[in-house]
Each structure stands twice: as structure tokens, then as C-alpha cells.
Design a protein around this motif. Structure first.
Motif, PDB file in Angstrom:
ATOM      1  N   GLN A   1       0.810  -1.214   0.000  1.00  0.00           N
ATOM      2  CA  GLN A   1       0.000   0.000   0.000  1.00  0.00           C
ATOM      3  C   GLN A   1       0.845   1.266   0.000  1.00  0.00           C
ATOM      4  OE1 GLN A   1      -2.509   0.571   3.453  1.00  0.00           O
ATOM      5  NE2 GLN A   1      -4.000   1.751   2.294  1.00  0.00           N
TER       6      GLN A   1
ATOM      7  N   GLY B   1       0.341  -2.236  -8.879  1.00  0.00           N
ATOM      8  CA  GLY B   1      -0.652  -1.418  -9.572  1.00  0.00           C
ATOM      9  C   GLY B   1      -1.246  -0.351  -8.668  1.00  0.00           C
ATOM     10  N   GLN B   2      -2.373   0.195  -9.097  1.00  0.00           N
ATOM     11  CA  GLN B   2      -3.031   1.271  -8.369  1.00  0.00           C
ATOM     12  C   GLN B   2      -4.308   0.751  -7.722  1.00  0.00           C
ATOM     13  OE1 GLN B   2      -3.654   4.804 -10.698  1.00  0.00           O
ATOM     14  NE2 GLN B   2      -4.956   5.791  -9.163  1.00  0.00           N
ATOM     15  N   GLY B   3      -4.352   0.773  -6.398  1.00  0.00           N
ATOM     16  CA  GLY B   3      -5.530   0.341  -5.678  1.00  0.00           C
ATOM     17  C   GLY B   3      -6.614   1.399  -5.699  1.00  0.00           C
TER      18      GLY B   3
ATOM     19  N   PRO C   1      -0.131   4.600  -9.224  1.00  0.00           N
ATOM     20  CA  PRO C   1       0.304   3.196  -9.146  1.00  0.00           C
ATOM     21  C   PRO C   1       1.473   3.059  -8.173  1.00  0.00           C
ATOM     22  CG  PRO C   1      -0.006   3.853 -11.429  1.00  0.00           C
ATOM     23  CD  PRO C   1      -0.088   5.106 -10.606  1.00  0.00           C
TER      24      PRO C   1
ATOM     25  N   LYS D   1       0.517  -2.798 -13.193  1.00  0.00           N
ATOM     26  CA  LYS D   1      -0.840  -3.337 -13.381  1.00  0.00           C
ATOM     27  C   LYS D   1      -1.245  -4.364 -12.328  1.00  0.00           C
ATOM     28  CE  LYS D   1      -1.166  -0.994 -17.215  1.00  0.00           C
ATOM     29  NZ  LYS D   1      -1.960   0.263 -17.226  1.00  0.00           N
ATOM     30  N   SER D   2      -0.315  -4.937 -11.611  1.00  0.00           N
ATOM     31  CA  SER D   2      -0.608  -6.067 -10.729  1.00  0.00           C
ATOM     32  C   SER D   2      -1.409  -5.634  -9.501  1.00  0.00           C
ATOM     33  CB  SER D   2       0.686  -6.746 -10.288  1.00  0.00           C
ATOM     34  OG  SER D   2       1.547  -5.825  -9.653  1.00  0.00           O
ATOM     35  N   THR D   3      -2.187  -6.592  -8.978  1.00  0.00           N
ATOM     36  CA  THR D   3      -3.027  -6.319  -7.803  1.00  0.00           C
ATOM     37  C   THR D   3      -2.783  -7.315  -6.668  1.00  0.00           C
ATOM     38  OG1 THR D   3      -4.837  -7.676  -8.698  1.00  0.00           O
ATOM     39  CG2 THR D   3      -4.845  -5.328  -9.246  1.00  0.00           C
ATOM     40  N   ASN D   4      -1.956  -8.330  -6.885  1.00  0.00           N
ATOM     41  CA  ASN D   4      -1.658  -9.297  -5.832  1.00  0.00           C
ATOM     42  C   ASN D   4      -0.295  -9.921  -6.104  1.00  0.00           C
ATOM     43  OD1 ASN D   4      -2.067 -11.454  -7.766  1.00  0.00           O
ATOM     44  ND2 ASN D   4      -4.270 -11.231  -7.432  1.00  0.00           N
TER      45      ASN D   4
ATOM     46  N   GLU E   1       0.161 -11.863  -9.453  1.00  0.00           N
ATOM     47  CA  GLU E   1       0.303 -10.964 -10.598  1.00  0.00           C
ATOM     48  C   GLU E   1       1.617 -10.209 -10.542  1.00  0.00           C
ATOM     49  OE1 GLU E   1      -3.130  -8.471 -10.750  1.00  0.00           O
ATOM     50  OE2 GLU E   1      -4.499 -10.108 -11.255  1.00  0.00           O
ATOM     51  N   ASN E   2       2.075  -9.843  -9.336  1.00  0.00           N
ATOM     52  CA  ASN E   2       3.380  -9.193  -9.209  1.00  0.00           C
ATOM     53  C   ASN E   2       4.447  -9.972  -9.973  1.00  0.00           C
ATOM     54  OD1 ASN E   2       2.953  -8.172  -5.737  1.00  0.00           O
ATOM     55  ND2 ASN E   2       2.779  -6.933  -7.568  1.00  0.00           N
TER      56      ASN E   2
END
Length: 252
Positions: A107, A141-143, A149, A173-176, A179-180
Motif C-alpha cells: 500500500q 498497480g493502483q488500488g 500506481p 498493473k498487478s493487484t496481488n 500478478e506481481n
């Protein structure tokens, strides 16, 4: 028993008290600590309860023993997974091996990394300063509650600390965690960077990150590990245990 249970209860509640974090990492130690403390405080009643179970019918005893067996297996599994997590957190990359440092996102608040993200960046920074030829991929990515981002903020942080911007590649682009690593692999392949990777993240996170790196086609050869703040460690350790079990069971 009362003392251990009280410590578990208080330690488990700290993340919620300070940061309003809740979930399995908070609920589990709070519930276990509460039950243990209650059993210790009301010891005579607890002894009578177990005596009543022993005197009950076979079906009741079987149910209680079955629950106890499941709990014992979970504790054993937790210990095994914890050993794996600790083992992976101290792996060192071989000397003189070309590697890419992958920094996993966390975060960000405004244009500033959170405490845990800053710790990851500082661990990566130490490695990059000691290995001036190593490139770096910052991944995040951007939460919904972030204005930039995470990768953009991470790149800026490292550049401000003296790392040449040409060494830093962004994956935004990743969210977890999964994906990272999969999206970082695409960046690594596209730019011809070394497929051997050193992952920068907290100690509890290294094992699962290495698993996802392998699935993505990367070779994790070492770590740039940072510690977790003590008041958050139990919460994140339990959450990670649940995440690893889910990864094993669902291959997700």
C-alpha cells in the motif's frame, strides 16, 4: 496458560487497535487467546467440563477427539509452513550471478510508500547499492484508495535514494502477489533482463513469492528480506499461512 493466552489475545488485537486491520490474522489469535484465558481463569469449571466429556457417550467423545485431532494437525501444519517461511527468508543469492531484483508492491499513501512498502524498498536499495550491475523491477498497480500506481511511487523512491533510473523497470498493473511475479516476468523477458531473481519483501512473504516466481518461469535465487513490525508480525504470519494453504490446495 493464562499468561500465554493473554499475550496471544493482546498481540492479536494490536493490528486492529492501531490500524483497524481485521481478518483471519486478527480473529484467530483473539479467539484462541480468549478461549485459553477463559479456560485458565475458570479452571475448576474447565476440569469438570472435560470430566463430563469423558463420561459422555461414545459419539460425544468421538466428536470432541475428532475436533482435537483437527486442531493438532493444523498446529503441526502451521509449524511446518513456518519453517518453510523462515528458511526462504534467509536465502542468499550466489555471488557474481546476474540477477534482477523484483520489489513487490504494498500500500501507498498519497505519493508516499507505507511503512511496509518502504521497508521492502530499503531492502532492495541495500542490494542494488551492493550490486551496481543488477537491474530492478518495481511491481505494483493502483488500488482503489491510491492516487498513483505503487510502481511509480516505488521508482521515485529508489531514484531519490540514488539509484539510476535506467536500472529501474516498472510493472504497474498487478493487484496481488501472483500478478506481481507473472507481470514482472513479462517485463523481464521484454527487456532481456536476467531471469534469476532476488525478491524484495518481508520475511513472511518470501516463500509464497518464490513459488509464484517459479510458476511464472523465473528462478528465485535469493532474497532481499526486510522484517515486519512486531505488532503486525503475528497478524501477517497467520494470514500468510492461510494464503500458502490456499495456494497448495487450489494451485491458485
Amino acid at each position: 496458560m493464562a499468561a500465554v493466552s493473554a499475550v496471544l489475545l493482546i498481540w492479536g488485537a494490536l493490528p486492529y487497535h492501531y490500524l483497524r486491520i481485521y481478518g483471519i490474522g486478527v480473529i484467530t489469535p483473539v479467539v484462541v487467546g480468549t478461549l485459553g484465558l477463559s479456560a485458565a481463569v475458570f479452571a475448576p469449571q474447565t476440569v469438570r467440563l472435560f470430566a463430563a466429556v469423558r463420561a459422555a457417550g461414545r459419539g460425544v467423545r468421538f466428536g470432541v477427539y475428532a475436533v482435537g485431532a483437527v486442531v493438532a494437525l493444523l498446529v503441526l501444519l502451521f509449524l511446518v509452513v513456518s519453517v518453510l517461511m523462515l528458511g526462504y527468508s534467509v536465502r542468499k543469492a550466489p555471488k557474481d550471478m546476474p540477477v534482477t531484483v523484483v520489489v513487490l508492491g504494498a500500500q501507498a499513501r498519497g505519493n508516499t510508500p507505507s511503512l511496509m512498502l518502504r521497508q521492502r524498498l530499503d531492502a532492495a536499495l541495500d542490494f542494488l547499492l551492493a550490486h551496481p550491475d543488477a537491474p530492478c523491477v518495481v511491481s505494483g498497480g493502483q488500488g482503489a484508495d491510491e492516487i498513483f500506481p505503487e510502481a511509480v511511487i516505488m521508482q521515485r523512491y529508489l531514484v531519490d535514494k540514488g539509484i539510476d533510473a535506467a536500472r529501474i523497470y516498472t510493472e504497474d498493473k498487478s493487484t496481488n502477489t501472483k500478478e506481481n511475479l507473472s507481470l514482472s516476468q513479462a517485463v523481464i523477458a521484454e527487456n532481456g533482463l536476467p531471469q534469476n531473481v532476488v525478491i524484495a519483501t518481508q520475511e513472511f512473504h518470501q516463500y509464497r513469492s518464490a513459488c509464484y516466481a517459479r510458476r511464472a518461469g523465473l528462478t528465485p535465487v535469493g532474497t532481499a528480506t526486510c522484517g515486519t513490525p512486531g505488532y503486525l508480525l503475528l497478524n501477517y504470519w497467520i494470514r500468510e499461512f492461510a494464503g500458502i494453504c490456499r495456494m497448495w490446495l487450489l494451485h491458485s
